[in-house]
Design a protein around this motif. Sequence first.
Motif, mmCIF file in Angstrom:
data_model
loop_
_atom_site.group_PDB
_atom_site.id
_atom_site.type_symbol
_atom_site.label_atom_id
_atom_site.label_comp_id
_atom_site.label_asym_id
_atom_site.label_seq_id
_atom_site.Cartn_x
_atom_site.Cartn_y
_atom_site.Cartn_z
ATOM 1 N N PHE A 1 28.865 -1.145 -12.216
ATOM 2 C CA PHE A 1 29.151 0.277 -12.068
ATOM 3 C C PHE A 1 30.642 0.515 -11.829
ATOM 4 O O PHE A 1 31.256 1.370 -12.468
ATOM 5 C CB PHE A 1 28.356 0.858 -10.892
ATOM 6 C CG PHE A 1 28.895 2.174 -10.396
ATOM 7 C CD1 PHE A 1 28.616 3.346 -11.080
ATOM 8 C CD2 PHE A 1 29.702 2.243 -9.268
ATOM 9 C CE1 PHE A 1 29.118 4.566 -10.637
ATOM 10 C CE2 PHE A 1 30.207 3.450 -8.818
ATOM 11 C CZ PHE A 1 29.916 4.618 -9.507
ATOM 12 N N ARG A 2 31.238 -0.248 -10.923
ATOM 13 C CA ARG A 2 32.627 -0.018 -10.549
ATOM 14 C C ARG A 2 33.571 -0.238 -11.715
ATOM 15 O O ARG A 2 34.484 0.569 -11.953
ATOM 16 C CB ARG A 2 33.004 -0.934 -9.384
ATOM 17 C CG ARG A 2 34.321 -0.588 -8.735
ATOM 18 C CD ARG A 2 34.662 -1.570 -7.642
ATOM 19 N NE ARG A 2 34.952 -2.904 -8.194
ATOM 20 C CZ ARG A 2 35.256 -3.962 -7.456
ATOM 21 N NH1 ARG A 2 35.275 -3.856 -6.141
ATOM 22 N NH2 ARG A 2 35.526 -5.117 -8.011
ATOM 23 N N GLU A 3 33.370 -1.308 -12.480
ATOM 24 C CA GLU A 3 34.280 -1.622 -13.575
ATOM 25 C C GLU A 3 34.112 -0.654 -14.745
ATOM 26 O O GLU A 3 35.096 -0.256 -15.374
ATOM 27 C CB GLU A 3 34.045 -3.059 -14.036
ATOM 28 C CG GLU A 3 34.417 -4.106 -12.998
ATOM 29 C CD GLU A 3 35.890 -4.055 -12.634
ATOM 30 O OE1 GLU A 3 36.728 -4.005 -13.548
ATOM 31 O OE2 GLU A 3 36.196 -4.042 -11.424
ATOM 32 N N VAL A 4 32.871 -0.282 -15.054
ATOM 33 C CA VAL A 4 32.652 0.671 -16.150
ATOM 34 C C VAL A 4 33.234 2.024 -15.787
ATOM 35 O O VAL A 4 33.887 2.687 -16.614
ATOM 36 C CB VAL A 4 31.144 0.778 -16.474
ATOM 37 C CG1 VAL A 4 30.885 1.925 -17.449
ATOM 38 C CG2 VAL A 4 30.637 -0.529 -17.074
ATOM 39 N N GLN A 5 33.005 2.465 -14.562
ATOM 40 C CA GLN A 5 33.557 3.753 -14.120
ATOM 41 C C GLN A 5 35.073 3.763 -14.232
ATOM 42 O O GLN A 5 35.667 4.738 -14.726
ATOM 43 C CB GLN A 5 33.133 4.019 -12.676
ATOM 44 C CG GLN A 5 33.488 5.392 -12.153
ATOM 45 C CD GLN A 5 34.946 5.509 -11.714
ATOM 46 O OE1 GLN A 5 35.607 6.532 -11.950
ATOM 47 N NE2 GLN A 5 35.479 4.460 -11.118
ATOM 48 N N ALA A 6 35.721 2.687 -13.783
ATOM 49 C CA ALA A 6 37.183 2.617 -13.827
ATOM 50 C C ALA A 6 37.688 2.616 -15.263
ATOM 51 O O ALA A 6 38.706 3.243 -15.581
ATOM 52 C CB ALA A 6 37.666 1.376 -13.079
ATOM 53 N N ALA A 7 36.993 1.895 -16.146
ATOM 54 C CA ALA A 7 37.418 1.825 -17.549
ATOM 55 C C ALA A 7 37.317 3.192 -18.218
ATOM 56 O O ALA A 7 38.232 3.621 -18.935
ATOM 57 C CB ALA A 7 36.569 0.796 -18.300
ATOM 58 N N ILE A 8 36.204 3.904 -18.003
ATOM 59 C CA ILE A 8 36.024 5.215 -18.627
ATOM 60 C C ILE A 8 36.980 6.236 -18.032
ATOM 61 O O ILE A 8 37.560 7.067 -18.745
ATOM 62 C CB ILE A 8 34.569 5.681 -18.456
ATOM 63 C CG1 ILE A 8 33.603 4.704 -19.114
ATOM 64 C CG2 ILE A 8 34.385 7.069 -19.049
ATOM 65 C CD1 ILE A 8 33.809 4.520 -20.588
ATOM 66 N N GLY B 1 27.977 4.358 -14.352
ATOM 67 C CA GLY B 1 29.419 4.205 -14.437
ATOM 68 C C GLY B 1 30.023 5.062 -15.540
ATOM 69 O O GLY B 1 31.109 5.636 -15.370
ATOM 70 N N PHE B 2 29.317 5.166 -16.677
ATOM 71 C CA PHE B 2 29.814 6.010 -17.767
ATOM 72 C C PHE B 2 29.852 7.469 -17.343
ATOM 73 O O PHE B 2 30.828 8.178 -17.606
ATOM 74 C CB PHE B 2 28.933 5.849 -19.004
ATOM 75 C CG PHE B 2 29.441 6.594 -20.210
ATOM 76 C CD1 PHE B 2 30.288 5.966 -21.117
ATOM 77 C CD2 PHE B 2 29.099 7.915 -20.431
ATOM 78 C CE1 PHE B 2 30.771 6.650 -22.220
ATOM 79 C CE2 PHE B 2 29.573 8.614 -21.525
ATOM 80 C CZ PHE B 2 30.415 7.969 -22.429
ATOM 81 N N GLY B 3 28.776 7.940 -16.692
ATOM 82 C CA GLY B 3 28.737 9.334 -16.272
ATOM 83 C C GLY B 3 29.812 9.671 -15.260
ATOM 84 O O GLY B 3 30.531 10.674 -15.401
ATOM 85 N N ALA B 4 29.950 8.831 -14.226
ATOM 86 C CA ALA B 4 30.986 9.073 -13.216
ATOM 87 C C ALA B 4 32.370 8.961 -13.833
ATOM 88 O O ALA B 4 33.283 9.739 -13.511
ATOM 89 C CB ALA B 4 30.833 8.072 -12.068
#
Length: 268
Positions: free
Chosen positions: A87-94, A164-167
């Motif tokens: 979650f953390r890495e996907v959120q940061a990337a998006i 993660g994508f949504g956030a």
Amino acid sequence: MPDPALRLPRSRPQRRFQNLRTITALILREMASTYGRSPGGYVWAVLEPLGMILILSFAFSLLLRSPSLGTHFILFYATGYLPFRMFREVQAAIAGALRYSRGLLVYPAVSYLDALIARFLLATLTQLMVACLILAGAILLLDVRLVLDIPPILAAFAGAAALGFGAGALNCLLFEMYPVWKSVWNIVTRPLLIVSAVIYIFEDLPRAAQAILWFNPLAHLTGLARSGFYSYYEPAYVSLSYVAALALTATVFGLLLLRRYYRRLMVL
């Protein structure tokens, strides 16, 4: 010179092929810039979470005789920390997609959605690779006898990626429009490791704390992931529909706001 009116519009398969080529090029660019410039490249993507898991395992092994599930601290913390890290890495990337691809978004062939999808795919696949390597290594080195239940494990990582994508889609807009929000987000989410049932299980908490923690979707995902590794663990509190509703709501609002305002963000 041919009459513009006689030019045939591109067919849908042609547009899809162009989008696929654009996304692939963005992924390759991201791989080269993120993992190609530092010595070791993808090795650090594995060593960083592995180091965190080892630190947690060593620290709590000094305080406790055994973890809440099983007998191996490394496996227990790996099964909780890796979905959290997804979650953390996907959120940061998006969240950083617009800033990272700002120079390319001026071209008609590149859209903000291409940038989001490219970063999402790379971050998700990278974290899945890291999780597979660490978990497989832990099971083999510790010689743990497990009956793996694959569907809940995949559902937990898929839910973490979707959340993660949504956030990230929401923050992608908010970080650009309100720079102070990035600092606020970092402060607010700093305790997430503690309140996401990573270093303990949901059932270890008193009822009052459980009632509050239930609203943290990451606690549902860490519990779901652990149920796939520990066959005797059945987290009755887990609600995938709750996690899916949050992820879908954040994604829809994030994409709608980006569609409305992203051109204005390009000139900020």
